[in-house]
Design an enzyme around this catalytic site. Structure first.
Site, PDB file in Angstrom:
ATOM      1  N   GLU A 232       0.886  -1.172   0.000  1.00 44.53           N
ATOM      2  CA  GLU A 232       0.000   0.000   0.000  1.00 44.53           C
ATOM      3  C   GLU A 232       0.913   1.207   0.000  1.00 44.53           C
ATOM      4  OE1 GLU A 232      -1.375   3.264   1.059  1.00 44.53           O
ATOM      5  OE2 GLU A 232      -1.892   2.402   3.007  1.00 44.53           O
ATOM      6  N   CYS A 266      -2.449   8.744   3.188  1.00 42.95           N
ATOM      7  CA  CYS A 266      -2.353   8.313   1.790  1.00 42.95           C
ATOM      8  C   CYS A 266      -3.707   8.363   1.101  1.00 42.95           C
ATOM      9  CB  CYS A 266      -1.804   6.890   1.722  1.00 42.95           C
ATOM     10  SG  CYS A 266      -0.104   6.722   2.279  1.00 42.95           S
TER      11      CYS A 266
END
Length: 458
Positions: A232, A266
């Site tokens: 990720e 993020c």
């Protein structure tokens, strides 16, 4: 990089820690390897009981660990406590649902494969190395650890070097809940030591949340060893606003998305792509609300935006904004660092962007929002998809045709309609393109680190 707690609100080093030496690293890997064998003899009921006990401990200690997180990376204290309680929810979710997610799956008619019976089973891989970032010091780890442990794996955590106290708290949490010694442990090491650990044959897989360069390095290493990896990585998520949207609600969500965790998320909206029919209204309200936010000590309950976690992060963010201004961008709010101790940067709104600016293609990891005016949904998608990232996205519209269009057209791991992106234990989470591969959370997350084994019986 030193393994130390450096308070980002003051720049003062509060605690330093000696890295684990080679002997201690070896001891912990050996314990993790042994724990995987011990875990194979346990049941979902056993692991669920231990996970629930660990969740109870974390819930009772939420205020304490929240203060540690705030001291280490600067998020407002209320957000730190919310993160701890989100971890509690995630742990209880997997304690309750792991057995169903990993239940054997029977082929209804085994005769089609010339068998009397055929089915599949999920089995743990073994020790999994987790390389985790500082921005959500607990949640990033728990969303890996809870499913991995409930599946019967063991976990080795290499946490970011600026959150060592958070890492050491996690080092004992699961064993205090009842998991076997070595089922989860922290390695106090530098990033340069990750490669050697991943090459150890006792380590069966790796998960990383972090930057794109770090992801490329870990993926290459894992690939050379033919080991499973879940990545990720960064995101520069589009937040699209169409004429039918509720503008007041969209702006409120935009503000929260951009400054939560001091802008260091993020999955937060970073590029705000607004239809020309509502652009002026949105821009004026967005700039006004960003400018009104209270910047201050993250331990103070009135603070809405604290410091960035590192001095280098603050400086890199300022460089992106300065570069955009140099090439003709307009600052509608913020645009500078406050004159105070610590690594602060004012909530900022940047407009009039074009492709010659770094801010257009690079991730702004801090409270900086990029604003775009578009004349159609096709133009909105073109801008949304122009970066190399594809983590998540948000679309604001009450038009059903628009919804269908953006769900199909936006290149991302998720589309949130009339809401900002949030990670939930119940929903898969992850990205595409340079934002990584694999999924965390939900059933998909627990299955990532399992061997899906086919069983055929004649």
């Amino acid at each position: 990089m030193a393994i130390a707690t450096i308070n980002p609100a003051t720049g003062v080093t509060e605690k330093t820690f000696e890295p684990h030496d080679a002997q201690e690293v070896e001891r912990r890997i050996a314990l993790a390897d042994a724990a995987t064998r011990a875990m194979r003899t346990t049941s979902f009921d056993d692991r669920g009981r231990w996970m629930s006990a660990a969740a109870d401990l974390l819930e009772a200690e939420a205020d304490e660990i929240a203060r540690i997180m705030t001291a280490e990376m600067g998020k407002p204290l209320a957000q730190a406590k919310s993160e701890a309680l989100k971890c509690v929810k995630g742990m209880r979710f997997y304690a309750a649902h792991a057995a169903d997610f990993l239940a054997d799956e029977e082929l209804p008619d085994a005769t089609v494969v010339n068998a009397s019976r055929a089915w599949t089973v999920y089995q743990p891989l073994g020790a999994v190395l987790a390389v985790m970032p500082w921005n959500y010091p607990l949640w990033q780890v728990v969303r890996f650890a809870a499913p991995a442990l409930m599946a019967g794996n063991s976990g080795l955590l290499k946490h970011a070097s600026n959150v060592p106290q958070s890492a050491l708290y996690l080092d004992t949490l699961f064993t205090r809940g009842g998991f076997p010694e070595g089922a989860f442990s922290t390695l106090l090491i530098g990033s340069k030591e990750v490669a050697a650990i991943l090459q150890d044959p006792r380590v069966k897989a790796v998960t990383l949340t972090g930057s794109e360069p770090a992801g490329r390095e870990v993926a290459a290493n894992a690939g050379s060893q033919i080991k499973k990896a879940v990545l990720e990585l960064g995101g520069s998520d589009p937040f699209i606003v169409m004429p039918s949207a509720d503008i007041a609600k969209a702006v409120d969500a935009a503000v929260t998305a951009r400054v939560q965790n001091n802008g260091q998320s993020c999955i937060a909206g970073k590029r705000f792509i607004v239809h020309a029919d509502v652009y002026d209204q949105f821009a004026e309200l967005f700039a006004s609300k960003l400018s009104a936010l209270v910047i201050g000590d993250p331990m103070d309950a009135t603070t809405q935006v604290g410091p960035l976690a590192t001095e280098s992060g603050r400086d890199e963010l300022a460089e992106l904004v300065d570069d955009a201004v140099k090439h003709g961008a307009t600052i509608l709010a913020g645009g500078s660092a406050p004159d105070r101790a610590g690594w602060y940067y004012a909530p900022t709104l940047v407009a009039d962007l074009h492709e010659g600016m770094r801010l257009v293609m690079e991730e702004a990891f801090g409270p900086v929002a990029s604003l775009y005016r578009v004349g159609s949904r096709e133009e909105a998608v073109e801008i949304a998809n122009q970066t190399t990232f594809g983590l998540s996205s948000a679309v604001w519209t009450t038009d059903a045709d628009d919804e269908d269009f953006f769900i199909e057209a936006v290149d991302a791991g998720a589309v949130f309609i009339n809401g900002m992106t949030i990670s939930y234990p119940e929903l898969p989470f992850g990205g595409i393109k340079a934002s990584g591969y694999g999924r965390e959370l939900a059933a998909a997350g627990i299955r990532e680190f399992c061997n899906l084994k086919t069983v055929w019986k004649g």
